[in-house]
Enzyme design. Structure first.
Site, short mmCIF file in Angstrom:
data_model
loop_
_atom_site.label_atom_id
_atom_site.label_comp_id
_atom_site.label_asym_id
_atom_site.label_seq_id
_atom_site.Cartn_x
_atom_site.Cartn_y
_atom_site.Cartn_z
N CYS A 2 0.73 -0.99 0.03
CA CYS A 2 0.20 -0.02 -0.49
C CYS A 2 0.70 1.48 0.05
O CYS A 2 2.00 1.19 0.35
CB CYS A 2 -0.75 -0.10 1.13
SG CYS A 2 -1.89 -1.42 1.83
N ARG A 27 1.65 1.70 -5.95
CA ARG A 27 1.49 0.32 -5.55
C ARG A 27 0.40 0.53 -4.83
O ARG A 27 0.35 -0.77 -4.11
CB ARG A 27 2.45 1.39 -3.62
CG ARG A 27 3.43 2.23 -3.97
CD ARG A 27 3.90 2.50 -2.60
NE ARG A 27 4.11 1.30 -1.68
CZ ARG A 27 5.29 0.95 -1.20
NH1 ARG A 27 6.02 0.92 -2.40
NH2 ARG A 27 4.89 -0.65 -0.05
N TRP A 75 -3.70 -1.35 -1.13
CA TRP A 75 -3.60 -2.68 -2.15
C TRP A 75 -4.19 -3.58 -0.93
O TRP A 75 -3.42 -4.00 -0.09
CB TRP A 75 -2.53 -3.00 -2.57
CG TRP A 75 -2.44 -4.15 -2.97
CD1 TRP A 75 -1.58 -5.33 -2.58
CD2 TRP A 75 -2.80 -4.67 -4.80
NE1 TRP A 75 -1.88 -6.60 -3.57
CE2 TRP A 75 -2.36 -6.01 -4.83
CE3 TRP A 75 -3.09 -3.89 -5.58
CZ2 TRP A 75 -1.88 -6.66 -5.62
CZ3 TRP A 75 -3.26 -4.54 -6.64
CH2 TRP A 75 -2.96 -5.95 -7.44
N ASN A 99 0.40 -0.81 6.44
CA ASN A 99 1.04 -1.12 4.91
C ASN A 99 1.46 -2.73 4.73
O ASN A 99 2.68 -2.53 6.49
CB ASN A 99 1.82 -0.54 4.18
CG ASN A 99 3.08 -1.48 3.04
OD1 ASN A 99 2.31 -1.64 2.37
ND2 ASN A 99 3.94 -0.78 2.41
N GLY A 100 1.37 -3.53 5.30
CA GLY A 100 1.77 -4.83 6.13
C GLY A 100 1.42 -5.79 6.00
O GLY A 100 -0.43 -5.81 6.04
N GLU A 483 8.45 -20.86 -19.93
CA GLU A 483 8.37 -19.13 -19.37
C GLU A 483 9.51 -17.68 -20.00
O GLU A 483 8.82 -16.99 -20.02
CB GLU A 483 8.42 -18.71 -18.07
CG GLU A 483 8.50 -18.25 -16.63
CD GLU A 483 7.06 -17.42 -17.41
OE1 GLU A 483 6.40 -17.40 -17.82
OE2 GLU A 483 7.00 -15.72 -17.15
N LYS A 487 8.75 -14.46 -21.81
CA LYS A 487 9.04 -13.54 -21.16
C LYS A 487 10.22 -12.66 -22.73
O LYS A 487 10.00 -11.35 -23.00
CB LYS A 487 10.16 -13.21 -20.78
CG LYS A 487 9.57 -13.91 -18.86
CD LYS A 487 9.19 -13.08 -17.95
CE LYS A 487 6.98 -13.00 -18.54
NZ LYS A 487 6.40 -13.23 -17.83
N GLU A 490 7.73 -11.60 -25.74
CA GLU A 490 5.94 -11.14 -25.24
C GLU A 490 6.56 -9.46 -24.87
O GLU A 490 5.85 -8.28 -25.26
CB GLU A 490 5.23 -11.27 -23.94
CG GLU A 490 5.86 -11.00 -22.72
CD GLU A 490 5.01 -11.36 -21.28
OE1 GLU A 490 3.45 -10.93 -22.03
OE2 GLU A 490 5.35 -11.84 -20.84
N HIS A 506 12.78 -35.10 -32.55
CA HIS A 506 12.00 -34.74 -32.76
C HIS A 506 11.64 -34.03 -34.06
O HIS A 506 10.20 -33.37 -34.25
CB HIS A 506 10.32 -35.41 -31.51
CG HIS A 506 11.40 -36.50 -30.73
ND1 HIS A 506 11.41 -37.59 -31.17
CD2 HIS A 506 12.02 -36.30 -29.75
CE1 HIS A 506 11.70 -38.46 -31.10
NE2 HIS A 506 12.26 -37.78 -29.44
N LYS A 605 -2.61 -5.92 -19.25
CA LYS A 605 -1.65 -6.66 -18.50
C LYS A 605 -3.16 -7.88 -17.50
O LYS A 605 -2.91 -9.24 -17.10
CB LYS A 605 -2.14 -5.97 -17.12
CG LYS A 605 -1.63 -6.29 -15.69
CD LYS A 605 -0.09 -6.51 -15.56
CE LYS A 605 0.41 -7.62 -14.66
NZ LYS A 605 1.19 -7.95 -14.97
#
Ligand code: M6R
Length: 610
Positions: A2, A27, A75, A99-100, A483, A487, A490, A506, A605
């Protein structure tokens, strides 16, 4: 994750707090609020759900004014985004922003309820507000009350506190969540991050864990948790405002890559007991009996989240001995899937809003499965519709390319695998303890892996001109190859494919020539020798081998053009560390090519349409 701001000085705090919150909105942005001490000595609150613009509207409809205040952009971690859960929280004349995560909030809340206190939110934060109020009522001044209350909590926090009974003070404290103090000529500022104070001062103090800052208009005193004075020197900030928002990093993606030791720890926080070799996940509904009824696991997700699911299959199968299928959400929903009784359905989604994943989850529920979602966004659709949620607590991810959300998903999935294994009796508590010990060492290993970013940037310079890349991995590291390729493609628009290394001959071997970099994942695990044979196959065709390994022995060095070292860990956990150099390689190649790293073309996103 946050955003916190605080101000005490001669001016009106309201525009300063709102401006600071705007600069911290990256944040978190599901709700926001302000608390301001007005001219009559009362603290007034304004709070609103949604983006900061909603709070600004509330403030313009019901204006407030005062030269001391604190603010927050949230958040959510505990309790969905709502006005009641938005910060600041108030108990009597005391207000708090946080925050936490307060790990022991449930037991503390029980104790406080027993004393006749009542709660108006579902947050862990309100507990801390009550604890400070309780200490104040015992006669302690605000700084002492804050320190005494903090001694009662476990977990992470950055906080800002003010009280009607001590109008000349704002108190801040940090443990595990960032907090800085800004030093103005006749004002003091508190903030989660530097951008919030840059328009007013460039002199800041970075608080360390276990420090408490007592702010007044005339200056700042910093103490430890025992009240001992801590001499601090201020730092002059010369970042421009855009750099500052990214914590000094050139892009959000790079910042988020480097945040992974922290975000990974946050996912684990308060969810395991080493003594008992147990995993306890708040909100995970399955008791021992229900775990015993599970006969198969179906994992569904898209993109990077799907790769996390592919890795989790190895964990759940090998630890809990349950059959696992992993499906791409858009495929699952349209193929009349089998969901027999005893199916545990797991959706994985950073955003909680991916249309295909939501549709698959609904389909699984319709067919009678118990559904669990592994999700990063509190209150998102996936979390509201699933039977149970395991939050990843990675904080907002701004870069379109998923990095820290991915490793936090892995942390949550590993906990789930251990939980299922313990519930089914396929893992002894000694074995579970050993695995959990390795798991909690991962953030340190991540730091070591990330410290090699410079080497990877240099390698990227040699590879950025390539037109195609291949990524090869075996077993549990095959999904990491997928992955790595995702990355790179994209964000740099270079064609890249991930393959199980054993599949090379193959078909894909036909692509190899001296122009094609082949990134080979080679941890020293059960299939290491096999991977060496695959390296030989690539070398024989003149391919450029980039080996990623946890011990660069002669056999690897002799075959590879470049070797990227990753710290060693338990073989089951290697995917988490092996993902990091691949994220960095993709990042540096993209940046060198001048691509829009954080917002690559054609991508969003959160993919909320089919
Ligand atoms: O929010 P979700 O995890 O459901 O998103 C799934 C994919 O769209 C996402 O992982 C995507 O593949 C990322 N851009 C990859 O970096």
């Amino acid at each position: 994750m946050c955003g916190i701001v605080g101000y005490i000085g001669p001016g009106d705090s309201v525009p300063i707090l709102l401006d600071g919150l705007k600069r911290l909105e990256y944040r978190g942005y599901d709700s926001a609020g302000l608390a301001v001490l007005n001219g009559t000595g009362r603290i007034e609150l304004r709070r609103s759900t949604g983006k900061l613009a909603n709070l600004e509207k509330v403030v313009s409809q019901e204006p407030l004014q005062g030269s001391t205040g604190i603010g927050h952009t949230r958040w959510a971690t505990h309790g969905p985004p709502s006005e009641a859960n938005a910060h600041p929280h108030r108990v009597g004349g005391l207000v708090l922003v946080h925050n936490g995560i307060i790990e022991n909030h449930m037991e503390l809340k029980k104790e406080l309820l027993g004393e006749g206190r009542s709660f108006s939110s579902e947050t862990d934060t309100e507990v801390l507000c009550h604890l400070i109020d309780r200490q104040s009522k015992r006669g302690l001044a605000l700084p002492e009350a804050v320190r005494a209350a903090l001694a009662e909590v476990r977990g992470t926090y950055a906080i800002g506190v003010m009280s009607e009974s001590e109008p000349g003070l704002v108190v801040g404290a940090r443990n595990g969540s960032p907090l800085i103090v800004g030093l103005g000529a006749d004002a003091s500022f508190l903030a989660s991050d530097v951008p919030a104070v840059l328009p007013y001062t460039r002199d800041v103090i970075f608080l360390d864990d276990g420090e408490v800052a007592i702010l007044s208009a005339s200056g700042v005193e910093v103490t430890g948790l025992e009240g001992e004075r801590r001499p601090k020197t201020s730092t002059r900030i010369d970042w421009n405002p855009v750099m500052a928002e990214r914590g000094g990093y050139k892009h959000f993606m790079l910042k988020e890559i480097h945040e992974q030791p922290r975000s990974f720890s946050d996912t684990l926080l308060g969810r395991y007991s080493l003594e008992r070799g147990e995993v306890e996940i708040e909100g995970f509904m399955l008791d021992e009996g229900a775990v015993g009824d599970i006969e198969q696991v179906v994992i569904v997700a898209c993109g990077t989240s799907w790769h996390a699911g592919l890795i989790a299959r190895y964990w759940i199968e090998s630890l809990a001995r349950l059959p696992v299928t992993v499906d791409i959400a858009s495929e699952f929903r349209y193929r009349d899937p089998l969901v027999p009784p005893g199916t545990l359905f797991v959706s994985i989604t950073q955003s909680g809003e991916t249309a295909d994943t939501l549709a698959a989850q609904r389909e699984a529920r319709r067919r009678g499965a118990k559904t669990v979602t592994i999700c990063n966004v509190v209150g998102s659709t996936a979390t509201r519709e699933a039977d149970a949620v395991i939050y990843t607590h990675a904080g907002p991810e701004i870069g379109v390319a998923s990095t820290k959300a991915f490793t936090s998903q892995l942390a949550a999935l590993f906990l789930l695998a251990v939980r299922l294994a313990r519930g089914r009796g396929t893992l002894t508590n000694d074995a579970a303890r050993c695995l959990l010990e390795d798991l909690i060492r991962i953030p340190l290993r991540m730091e070591e892996a990330l410290a090699r970013a410079g080497e990877i940037a240099a390698l990227a310079r040699r590879l950025a001109g390539a037109r195609d890349f291949l990524y090869l991995g075996r077993g549990i590291n095959f999904p990491v190859a997928l992955e790595g390729a995702l990355k790179l493609k994209e964000i740099s628009y270079i064609h890249a494919e991930g393959y199980p290394a054993g599949e090379l001959k193959h078909g894909p071997i036909a692509l190899i020539d001296e122009q094609v970099p082949v990134v080979v994942l080679a941890p020293h695990d059960a299939v290491y020798e096999k991977v060496l044979s695959n390296l030989e196959e690539v070398r024989a065709r003149g391919g450029r081998i980039i080996a990623v390994t946890d011990r660069a022995d002669e056999s690897v060095r002799a075959r590879a053009e470049a070797v990227l070292d990753v710290p060693a860990t338990h073989p089951l956990l290697t995917p988490i560390l092996f993902a990091l150099p691949l994220q960095l390689l993709a990042y540096y190649v993209s940046d060198l090519k001048g691509c829009d790293v954080d917002q690559p073309r054609n991508l969003a996103k959160s993919v909320t349409v089919e």
